[in-house]
Enzyme design. Structure first.
Site, PDB file in Angstrom:
ATOM      1  N   TYR A 142       0.698  -1.247   0.066  1.00  0.00           N
ATOM      2  CA  TYR A 142      -0.073  -0.013   0.132  1.00  0.00           C
ATOM      3  C   TYR A 142       0.920   1.298  -0.024  1.00  0.00           C
ATOM      4  O   TYR A 142       0.648   2.074  -0.753  1.00  0.00           O
ATOM      5  CB  TYR A 142      -0.951  -0.157   1.177  1.00  0.00           C
ATOM      6  CG  TYR A 142      -2.142   1.180   1.241  1.00  0.00           C
ATOM      7  CD1 TYR A 142      -2.918   1.018   0.632  1.00  0.00           C
ATOM      8  CD2 TYR A 142      -1.717   2.166   1.993  1.00  0.00           C
ATOM      9  CE1 TYR A 142      -3.782   2.314   0.605  1.00  0.00           C
ATOM     10  CE2 TYR A 142      -2.461   3.256   2.215  1.00  0.00           C
ATOM     11  CZ  TYR A 142      -3.766   3.325   1.358  1.00  0.00           C
ATOM     12  OH  TYR A 142      -4.381   4.374   1.425  1.00  0.00           O
ATOM     13  N   LYS A 146       1.356   4.345  -2.859  1.00  0.00           N
ATOM     14  CA  LYS A 146       0.897   5.506  -2.700  1.00  0.00           C
ATOM     15  C   LYS A 146       2.164   6.530  -2.959  1.00  0.00           C
ATOM     16  O   LYS A 146       2.050   7.660  -3.485  1.00  0.00           O
ATOM     17  CB  LYS A 146       0.314   5.790  -1.191  1.00  0.00           C
ATOM     18  CG  LYS A 146      -0.952   5.000  -0.965  1.00  0.00           C
ATOM     19  CD  LYS A 146      -1.862   5.813  -2.016  1.00  0.00           C
ATOM     20  CE  LYS A 146      -3.543   4.998  -1.582  1.00  0.00           C
ATOM     21  NZ  LYS A 146      -4.559   5.607  -2.487  1.00  0.00           N
TER      22      LYS A 146
HETATM   23  N1  LIG Z   1      -9.880   5.579   4.654  1.00  0.00           N
HETATM   24  C1  LIG Z   1      -8.576   6.237   4.891  1.00  0.00           C
HETATM   25  O1  LIG Z   1      -8.136   6.363   6.023  1.00  0.00           O
HETATM   26  C2  LIG Z   1      -7.808   6.734   3.808  1.00  0.00           C
HETATM   27  C3  LIG Z   1      -6.626   7.490   4.134  1.00  0.00           C
HETATM   28  C4  LIG Z   1      -5.769   7.923   3.237  1.00  0.00           C
HETATM   29  C5  LIG Z   1      -6.031   7.539   1.662  1.00  0.00           C
HETATM   30  N2  LIG Z   1      -7.189   6.991   1.574  1.00  0.00           N
HETATM   31  C6  LIG Z   1      -7.333   6.580  -0.146  1.00  0.00           C
HETATM   32  O2  LIG Z   1      -8.595   7.260  -0.455  1.00  0.00           O
HETATM   33  C7  LIG Z   1      -9.133   6.245  -1.322  1.00  0.00           C
HETATM   34  C8  LIG Z   1     -10.468   6.132  -1.015  1.00  0.00           C
HETATM   35  O3  LIG Z   1     -10.595   5.409   0.197  1.00  0.00           O
HETATM   36  P1  LIG Z   1     -11.806   5.013   1.122  1.00  0.00           P
HETATM   37  O4  LIG Z   1     -11.412   5.159   2.427  1.00  0.00           O
HETATM   38  O5  LIG Z   1     -13.113   5.864   0.829  1.00  0.00           O
HETATM   39  O6  LIG Z   1     -12.080   3.502   0.566  1.00  0.00           O
HETATM   40  P2  LIG Z   1     -13.425   2.717   0.511  1.00  0.00           P
HETATM   41  O7  LIG Z   1     -12.820   1.291   0.412  1.00  0.00           O
HETATM   42  O8  LIG Z   1     -14.310   2.943   1.639  1.00  0.00           O
HETATM   43  O9  LIG Z   1     -13.876   3.048  -0.941  1.00  0.00           O
HETATM   44  C9  LIG Z   1     -12.950   2.593  -2.235  1.00  0.00           C
HETATM   45  C10 LIG Z   1     -13.960   2.628  -3.418  1.00  0.00           C
HETATM   46  O10 LIG Z   1     -13.278   2.257  -4.631  1.00  0.00           O
HETATM   47  C11 LIG Z   1     -13.744   1.038  -5.135  1.00  0.00           C
HETATM   48  N3  LIG Z   1     -12.671   0.379  -5.870  1.00  0.00           N
HETATM   49  C12 LIG Z   1     -11.736  -0.432  -5.309  1.00  0.00           C
HETATM   50  N4  LIG Z   1     -11.123  -1.209  -6.423  1.00  0.00           N
HETATM   51  C13 LIG Z   1     -11.645  -0.637  -7.403  1.00  0.00           C
HETATM   52  C14 LIG Z   1     -11.063  -0.766  -8.587  1.00  0.00           C
HETATM   53  N5  LIG Z   1     -10.127  -1.776  -9.085  1.00  0.00           N
HETATM   54  N6  LIG Z   1     -11.716  -0.129  -9.722  1.00  0.00           N
HETATM   55  C15 LIG Z   1     -12.727   0.726  -9.581  1.00  0.00           C
HETATM   56  N7  LIG Z   1     -13.258   0.720  -8.286  1.00  0.00           N
HETATM   57  C16 LIG Z   1     -12.576   0.427  -7.526  1.00  0.00           C
HETATM   58  C17 LIG Z   1     -14.334   0.335  -4.073  1.00  0.00           C
HETATM   59  O11 LIG Z   1     -15.574  -0.447  -4.744  1.00  0.00           O
HETATM   60  C18 LIG Z   1     -15.206   1.323  -3.213  1.00  0.00           C
HETATM   61  O12 LIG Z   1     -16.226   1.849  -3.579  1.00  0.00           O
HETATM   62  C19 LIG Z   1      -8.300   5.191  -1.658  1.00  0.00           C
HETATM   63  O13 LIG Z   1      -7.543   5.674  -2.690  1.00  0.00           O
HETATM   64  C20 LIG Z   1      -7.618   4.962  -0.435  1.00  0.00           C
HETATM   65  O14 LIG Z   1      -6.292   4.429  -0.465  1.00  0.00           O
HETATM   66  C21 LIG Z   1      -8.088   6.381   2.324  1.00  0.00           C
END
Ligand SMILES: NC(=O)c1ccc[n+]([C@@H]2O[C@H](COP(=O)([O-])OP(=O)(O)OC[C@H]3O[C@@H](n4cnc5c(N)ncnc54)[C@H](O)[C@@H]3O)[C@@H](O)[C@H]2O)c1
Length: 250
Positions: A142, A146
Site C-alpha cells: 500500500y 501511494k
Molecule cells: N480511509 C482512509 O483512512 C484513507 C486514508 C488515506 C487515503 N485513502 C485513500 O482514499 C481512497 C478512497 O478510500 P476510502 O476510504 O473511501 O475507501 P473505500 O474502500 O471505502 O472505497 C473505495 C472505493 O473504491 C472502489 N474500488 C476499489 N477497487 C476498485 C477498482 N479496481 N476499480 C474501481 N473501483 C474500485 C470500491 O468499490 C469502493 O467503492 C483510496 O485511494 C484510499 O487509499 C483512504
C-alpha cells in the site's frame, strides 16, 4: 448556453469518492461516477468498471467523450488497502495493490490527460495518503503504491503543466470509511491509536478530503498550484513530537 464542466471520479460508490462526487456536483460539475460496484447516488453518468483494466478505462473514456465531448477534472480515488507484514505479502497481493492504486491512476491519467492536453486545460487530483509520505509498518504494498502515486503526480505536473494540465495529490490522514472499518477489523489498531497521532485529535472526515479536492480541481482557486502532495491530516505529518508530549498539548 454553456455546458457544465465535467468531473470523473473513480471509486465513487462509497467513502471518500462518494463525498467528492457529492461536493463536486454541488459546485456545478456534471459528475461521472465509476466504481466496481453500483453507486447509491446517481451522477450525470455512471459507468461500472475496474480502474486497473486498460479496456475498462478506454471504454469509460469513450463513453465520457461521446456523452459530454469534454473532461475538465479527473479524481483518481479508487484504491484498495492491504495490511500484511512485508515478509508475508505474496507477489499476487503486491501486484493487485500496485495495479489498482498506481497502474489504474496511470491509465486514467493517460486516457483523460490526452483529452485535457488537446483542450489545453484540465485538473487531475490523485488521492494518495500520508502513507505516500511516510512509512507505516505492515503496509509495504500500500505504502509503495501511494509513494509511487505521488511520484507519478509530480512527473505529470512537470510534463503537462506547460500545456495547461495541472496534476496534484491529496494525502489524507486516517478517514472513517468502510476501508478503515475493514482495516481496524484486520489490523489490530483502535480509534485512539489514530487520534493520538493527530495534533487536532480526530480522524479526517470525508468532507475534509472533498473540500481539498474541490479546491485543487478549481483553476479559479488553485490555478498556479501544480505538483503538490497536500496532506489533509490535522497536522500528523508535521508533528515530530513524542506521543506523551503531543497529548499534553490537548
Ligand atoms: N480511509 C482512509 O483512512 C484513507 C486514508 C488515506 C487515503 N485513502 C485513500 O482514499 C481512497 C478512497 O478510500 P476510502 O476510504 O473511501 O475507501 P473505500 O474502500 O471505502 O472505497 C473505495 C472505493 O473504491 C472502489 N474500488 C476499489 N477497487 C476498485 C477498482 N479496481 N476499480 C474501481 N473501483 C474500485 C470500491 O468499490 C469502493 O467503492 C483510496 O485511494 C484510499 O487509499 C483512504
Amino acid at each position: 448556453m454553456t455546458t457544465p464542466p465535467v468531473a470523473v471520479i473513480t471509486g465513487a460508490a462509497q467513502g471518500i469518492g462518494r463525498e467528492v462526487a457529492r461536493v463536486l456536483a454541488a459546485r456545478g460539475y456534471a459528475t461521472v461516477l465509476t466504481d466496481l460496484q453500483e453507486p447509491a447516488e446517481t451522477g450525470a453518468l455512471t459507468v461500472l468498471g475496474d480502474v486497473s483494466d486498460p479496456d475498462s478505462v478506454a471504454s469509460l473514456a469513450s463513453q465520457v467523450r461521446s456523452t459530454f465531448g469534454r473532461v475538465d477534472v479527473l479524481v483518481n480515488n479508487a484504491g484498495v488497502s492491504l495490511l500484511r507484514p512485508a515478509e508475508e505479502t505474496t507477489a499476487e497481493q503486491w501486484r493487485r495493490v500496485i495495479d489498482v492504486n498506481l497502474t489504474g491512476p496511470f491509465l486514467l491519467c493517460q486516457e483523460f490527460g490526452r483529452d485535457m492536453l488537446a483542450a489545453g486545460s484540465g485538473s487531475i487530483v490523485n488521492i494518495a495518503s500520508i502513507a505516500g509520505l511516510q512509512g507505516v509498518s505492515d503496509r509495504a504494498a500500500y505504502n509503495a503504491s501511494k509513494h509511487g502515486l505521488i511520484g507519478l503526480t509530480r512527473t505529470l505536473a512537470a510534463e503537462w503543466g506547460g500545456r495547461g494540465v495541472r496534476v496534484n495529490a491529496v494525502c489524507p490522514g486516517w478517514v472513517k470509511t468502510e476501508m478503515d472499518v475493514a482495516d481496524q477489523a484486520s489490523g489490530g489498531y483502535t480509534d485512539d491509536d489514530i487520534t493520538g497521532q493527530v495534533p487536532m485529535g480526530r480522524f479526517a472526515a470525508p468532507g475534509d478530503i472533498a473540500s481539498a479536492v474541490a479546491f485543487l480541481a478549481d483553476s479559479g482557486m488553485s490555478g498556479f498550484i501544480n505538483g503538490v502532495a497536500l496532506p489533509v491530516d490535522g497536522g500528523w505529518t508535521a508533528d515530530g513530537s513524542w506521543t506523551s508530549l503531543r497529548l499534553r498539548k490537548r
